[in-house]
Design an enzyme around this catalytic site. Structure first.
Site, PDB file in Angstrom:
ATOM      1  N   LYS A   4       0.853  -1.186   0.000  1.00  0.00           N
ATOM      2  CA  LYS A   4       0.000   0.000   0.000  1.00  0.00           C
ATOM      3  C   LYS A   4       0.886   1.232   0.000  1.00  0.00           C
ATOM      4  O   LYS A   4       1.509   1.577   1.001  1.00  0.00           O
ATOM      5  CB  LYS A   4      -0.921   0.048   1.222  1.00  0.00           C
ATOM      6  CG  LYS A   4      -1.979   1.144   1.053  1.00  0.00           C
ATOM      7  CD  LYS A   4      -2.497   1.707   2.342  1.00  0.00           C
ATOM      8  CE  LYS A   4      -1.651   2.794   2.906  1.00  0.00           C
ATOM      9  NZ  LYS A   4      -1.596   4.055   2.118  1.00  0.00           N
ATOM     10  N   GLU A  47      10.797   0.720   9.404  1.00  0.00           N
ATOM     11  CA  GLU A  47      11.747   1.787   9.060  1.00  0.00           C
ATOM     12  C   GLU A  47      11.040   3.093   9.381  1.00  0.00           C
ATOM     13  O   GLU A  47      10.111   3.481   8.671  1.00  0.00           O
ATOM     14  CB  GLU A  47      12.073   1.756   7.558  1.00  0.00           C
ATOM     15  CG  GLU A  47      12.728   0.487   7.087  1.00  0.00           C
ATOM     16  CD  GLU A  47      14.217   0.455   7.382  1.00  0.00           C
ATOM     17  OE1 GLU A  47      14.757   1.454   7.890  1.00  0.00           O
ATOM     18  OE2 GLU A  47      14.822  -0.589   7.094  1.00  0.00           O
ATOM     19  N   CYS A  63      14.376  10.640   5.365  1.00  0.00           N
ATOM     20  CA  CYS A  63      14.462  10.201   6.759  1.00  0.00           C
ATOM     21  C   CYS A  63      15.892  10.254   7.276  1.00  0.00           C
ATOM     22  O   CYS A  63      16.107  10.303   8.481  1.00  0.00           O
ATOM     23  CB  CYS A  63      13.874   8.811   6.901  1.00  0.00           C
ATOM     24  SG  CYS A  63      14.498   7.693   5.659  1.00  0.00           S
ATOM     25  N   GLU A  66      10.894  15.523  14.415  1.00  0.00           N
ATOM     26  CA  GLU A  66      11.161  15.469  12.990  1.00  0.00           C
ATOM     27  C   GLU A  66      10.345  16.554  12.273  1.00  0.00           C
ATOM     28  O   GLU A  66       9.143  16.659  12.475  1.00  0.00           O
ATOM     29  CB  GLU A  66      10.724  14.090  12.486  1.00  0.00           C
ATOM     30  CG  GLU A  66      11.453  13.647  11.264  1.00  0.00           C
ATOM     31  CD  GLU A  66      11.031  12.249  10.830  1.00  0.00           C
ATOM     32  OE1 GLU A  66       9.934  11.790  11.207  1.00  0.00           O
ATOM     33  OE2 GLU A  66      11.802  11.626  10.100  1.00  0.00           O
TER      34      GLU A  66
HETATM   35  P1  NAP Z   1       3.073   8.180   7.911  1.00  0.00           P
HETATM   36  O1  NAP Z   1       2.043   9.180   8.167  1.00  0.00           O
HETATM   37  O2  NAP Z   1       3.497   7.287   9.008  1.00  0.00           O
HETATM   38  O3  NAP Z   1       2.548   7.324   6.664  1.00  0.00           O
HETATM   39  C1  NAP Z   1       3.309   6.301   6.086  1.00  0.00           C
HETATM   40  C2  NAP Z   1       2.388   5.290   5.474  1.00  0.00           C
HETATM   41  O4  NAP Z   1       1.583   4.716   6.496  1.00  0.00           O
HETATM   42  C3  NAP Z   1       1.439   5.852   4.442  1.00  0.00           C
HETATM   43  O5  NAP Z   1       1.272   4.908   3.404  1.00  0.00           O
HETATM   44  C4  NAP Z   1       0.160   5.985   5.236  1.00  0.00           C
HETATM   45  O6  NAP Z   1      -0.989   5.923   4.426  1.00  0.00           O
HETATM   46  C5  NAP Z   1       0.229   4.789   6.113  1.00  0.00           C
HETATM   47  N1  NAP Z   1      -0.604   4.839   7.312  1.00  0.00           N
HETATM   48  C6  NAP Z   1      -1.089   5.933   7.967  1.00  0.00           C
HETATM   49  N2  NAP Z   1      -1.822   5.548   9.027  1.00  0.00           N
HETATM   50  C7  NAP Z   1      -1.806   4.201   9.062  1.00  0.00           C
HETATM   51  C8  NAP Z   1      -2.376   3.218   9.926  1.00  0.00           C
HETATM   52  N3  NAP Z   1      -3.103   3.542  10.998  1.00  0.00           N
HETATM   53  N4  NAP Z   1      -2.167   1.913   9.651  1.00  0.00           N
HETATM   54  C9  NAP Z   1      -1.424   1.561   8.607  1.00  0.00           C
HETATM   55  N5  NAP Z   1      -0.869   2.437   7.748  1.00  0.00           N
HETATM   56  C10 NAP Z   1      -1.043   3.746   7.977  1.00  0.00           C
HETATM   57  O7  NAP Z   1       4.408   8.809   7.375  1.00  0.00           O
HETATM   58  P2  NAP Z   1       4.517   9.882   6.242  1.00  0.00           P
HETATM   59  O8  NAP Z   1       4.149  11.167   6.867  1.00  0.00           O
HETATM   60  O9  NAP Z   1       3.798   9.432   5.051  1.00  0.00           O
HETATM   61  O10 NAP Z   1       6.081   9.791   5.882  1.00  0.00           O
HETATM   62  C11 NAP Z   1       7.043  10.481   6.582  1.00  0.00           C
HETATM   63  C12 NAP Z   1       7.647   9.604   7.671  1.00  0.00           C
HETATM   64  O11 NAP Z   1       8.237   8.441   7.117  1.00  0.00           O
HETATM   65  C13 NAP Z   1       8.768  10.302   8.381  1.00  0.00           C
HETATM   66  O12 NAP Z   1       8.649  10.054   9.761  1.00  0.00           O
HETATM   67  C14 NAP Z   1      10.012   9.650   7.831  1.00  0.00           C
HETATM   68  O13 NAP Z   1      11.125   9.718   8.634  1.00  0.00           O
HETATM   69  C15 NAP Z   1       9.557   8.273   7.607  1.00  0.00           C
HETATM   70  N6  NAP Z   1      10.407   7.608   6.617  1.00  0.00           N
HETATM   71  C16 NAP Z   1      11.295   6.685   7.054  1.00  0.00           C
HETATM   72  C17 NAP Z   1      12.136   6.047   6.156  1.00  0.00           C
HETATM   73  C18 NAP Z   1      13.120   5.028   6.635  1.00  0.00           C
HETATM   74  O14 NAP Z   1      13.667   4.319   5.827  1.00  0.00           O
HETATM   75  N7  NAP Z   1      13.363   4.907   7.920  1.00  0.00           N
HETATM   76  C19 NAP Z   1      12.043   6.333   4.803  1.00  0.00           C
HETATM   77  C20 NAP Z   1      11.115   7.293   4.387  1.00  0.00           C
HETATM   78  C21 NAP Z   1      10.293   7.912   5.312  1.00  0.00           C
HETATM   79  P3  NAP Z   1      -1.695   7.276   3.866  1.00  0.00           P
HETATM   80  O15 NAP Z   1      -0.721   7.964   3.031  1.00  0.00           O
HETATM   81  O16 NAP Z   1      -2.811   6.748   3.062  1.00  0.00           O
HETATM   82  O17 NAP Z   1      -2.107   8.050   5.077  1.00  0.00           O
END
Ligand code: NAP
Ligand code: MG
Length: 492
Positions: free
Chosen positions: A171, A246, A280, A380
């Site tokens: 997803k 991650e 990230c 962050e």
């Molecule tokens: P996010 O809000 O956690 O969303 C990530 C993914 O999770 C999206 O596909 C989102 O779907 C989904 N999601 C949201 N709520 C969920 C739930 N209750 N159950 C299951 N899935 C759910 O993060 P983001 O704001 O998109 O991305 C930024 C974050 O990702 C930052 O914290 C960054 O550091 C982290 N990141 C980490 C890495 C790494 O390798 N460590 C790499 C890239 C990014 P929707 O989009 O449909 O809401």
């Protein structure tokens, strides 16, 4: 645009549609249909059905499909770059020179790595038995990806899973689904059997949460924020799934007094502003020795002020917009709050330059005089914002670097080998660069310490997540009464 289930493009069963917006222009790039729970059931059923045959393919067969896939991606590189840029607002140059080639390199890597999967050779650890280790696929993987590098995240999630013989349902983030669906379609074109890779386009709170919780999903692999990562961990508890997380980061960028300051300034621009800071591993906390602090801040502020923002096709632009208007507002909000307790010495506002139109742009922002426990230092931002803090000695530098719940990446800038060795040993992060910040390579693992999660993406280490080892033991004597039976039969 649509879902990709069991080798076919299908319309999402939820009945709802959503526009994918180009955040650099505010224009609608595509309209997608959203998955319903019926699509989730179909995707899980197809992944389950595909697993027995796929997990029994030889490494060579899986490798051949991935090799064909890499060549298809090469032929369609420009199409992927355009689509990636149109849903993220990234400069086309970044997509053409980083996102797409990085993805192809990953495919090539896993095409080779698939053929190096092995258990341990057989040996006798008991005189009466021969032991062997089988390395086996886990089953159906449920994967969730974020919006910052949608194509590369699809690659990082899908490739090690299928190279090891698993099947998967991915997803992508709801706002950036296009290249993940294209990726799955191109895999199918390369000869991947139906059901091995499925993509569901829908929201995290509905489809994502249900995927993580689904009893027929054997493992979950999540990249995103630490907050959502915690809910994934809870959902996985339902049937004790294996979990790979991650999560977020707050990477320190440590500049010692013997560092090449110009190299450090240059590196801080690249390390904090790549992908508009939505990375990230991006440098977010520059920790600088007090003797070079002011020089570093002055030079960096000038460099930040000179950064050119632009729409994707503008080759003269350094960086693009943020990935959404909502996220831009989140970044701006954190900077506005920081004004109350710190000083903004570059950027800190939404630009109104000609040519930026209605895009979700934000000026590269440099912040100083923030307390180590303030929001801008601790949390962050995930945007083009760097905070600089001074330190007085090496102990303080290391302590500040580790003063975070995160542990994804860090860098140390020094010309002293002992300092470099100490920093790389004592900073608690999954990656520590010396005199650089950001480069990733397919052969090396990417993953966090502490609340940045656990498990590795890329590299042969990713197979530790996507395979399980089985001990197989053969009795050698062929006798009824084995020696060890005395422990329970009280044999005379
Ligand atoms: P996010 O809000 O956690 O969303 C990530 C993914 O999770 C999206 O596909 C989102 O779907 C989904 N999601 C949201 N709520 C969920 C739930 N209750 N159950 C299951 N899935 C759910 O993060 P983001 O704001 O998109 O991305 C930024 C974050 O990702 C930052 O914290 C960054 O550091 C982290 N990141 C980490 C890495 C790494 O390798 N460590 C790499 C890239 C990014 P929707 O989009 O449909 O809401
Ligand atoms: Mg989100």
């Amino acid at each position: 645009m649509h879902q990709f289930i069991n080798g076919k493009a299908v319309t999402g069963a939820s009945g709802a549609t959503q526009d994918v917006i180009n955040p650099a222009t505010g224009e609608v790039t595509a309209t997608v249909t959203l998955a319903g729970l019926r699509d989730l059931e179909a995707a899980v059923a197809s992944a389950r059905a595909a697993f027995p045959a796929w997990s029994r393919t030889t490494p060579g067969e899986r490798s051949a499909i991935l090799q064909r896939f890499a060549r298809i991606l090469e032929a369609r590189a420009e199409e992927f770059a355009q689509a990636e840029s149109s849903q993220t607002g990234k400069p086309l140059r970044l997509c053409r020179e980083f996102d797409v080639p990085g993805t192809i390199d990953n495919v090539d890597f896993f095409a080779g790595a698939a053929r190096n999967l092995e258990g341990k050779a057989m040996a006798e650890y008991s005189a009466d038995h021969t032991s062997a280790i089988r390395r086996e696929a886990i089953g159906v993987i449920g994967s969730i990806a974020p919006w910052n590098y949608p194509l590369q995240m699809a690659a990082w999630k899908i490739l090690p899973a299928i190279a090891a013989g698993n099947t998967i349902i991915l997803k992508p983030a709801e706002i950036t689904p296009l290249t993940s669906v294209m990726f799955a379609e191109a895999l199918s074109e390369a000869g991947l059997p139906d059901g091995v890779v499925n993509v569901l386009v829908g929201s995290g709170s509905t489809i994502g949460a249900a995927l993580m919780r689904h009893p027929q999903v054997d493992m979950v692999s999540f990249t995103g924020s630490t907050a959502v990562g915690r809910t994934v961990l809870e959902a996985a508890a339902v049937n004790a799934k294996r979990v790979h997380l991650e999560l977020g980061g707050k990477a320190p960028f440590v500049v010692f007094d013997d560092a090449d300051i110009d190299a450090a300034v240059h590196g801080a621009v690249a390390g904090s502003l790549i992908n508009s800071g939505q990375d990230c591993t991006a440098a977010t906390r520059a920790l600088v020795h007090r003797s070079v602090y002011q020089e570093f801040v002055d030079k960096l502020a000038a460099r930040f002020d000179g950064i050119v923002l632009g729409t994707p096709e503008n080759d003269g632009a350094d960086i693009g917009s943020l990935s959404s208007f909502r996220h831009r507002d989140h970044v701006a909000g954190m900077v506005e709050r920081a004004r109350g307790y710190a000083r903004v010495v570059a950027g800190g506002y939404v630009p109104t330059d000609d040519g930026l139109g209605d895009g979700a742009f934000y000026r590269p922002t440099l912040i100083v005089d923030a307390a180590p426990d303030s929001e801008i230092v601790k949390n962050e931002v995930f945007g083009p914002v760097l905070v600089v803090l001074p330190f007085d000695d090496d102990d303080e530098a290391i302590a500040l670097a580790n003063d975070t719940v995160y542990g994804l990446a860090a860098s140390a800038w020094t010309s002293n080998i002992q300092r470099a060795l100490r920093a790389t040993r004592e900073i608690k992060a999954g990656c520590v660069w010396v005199n650089d910040h950001i480069p990733i390579i397919s052969e090396m693992p990417h993953g966090g310490f502490k609340q940045s999660g656990f498990g590795k993406d890329m590299s042969a280490y990713s197979f530790e997540e996507y395979t399980q080892v089985k001990h197989v033991m053969f009795e050698l004597g062929g006798v009824v009464e084995k020696d060890w039976h005395r422990t329970i039969f009280a044999l005379r």
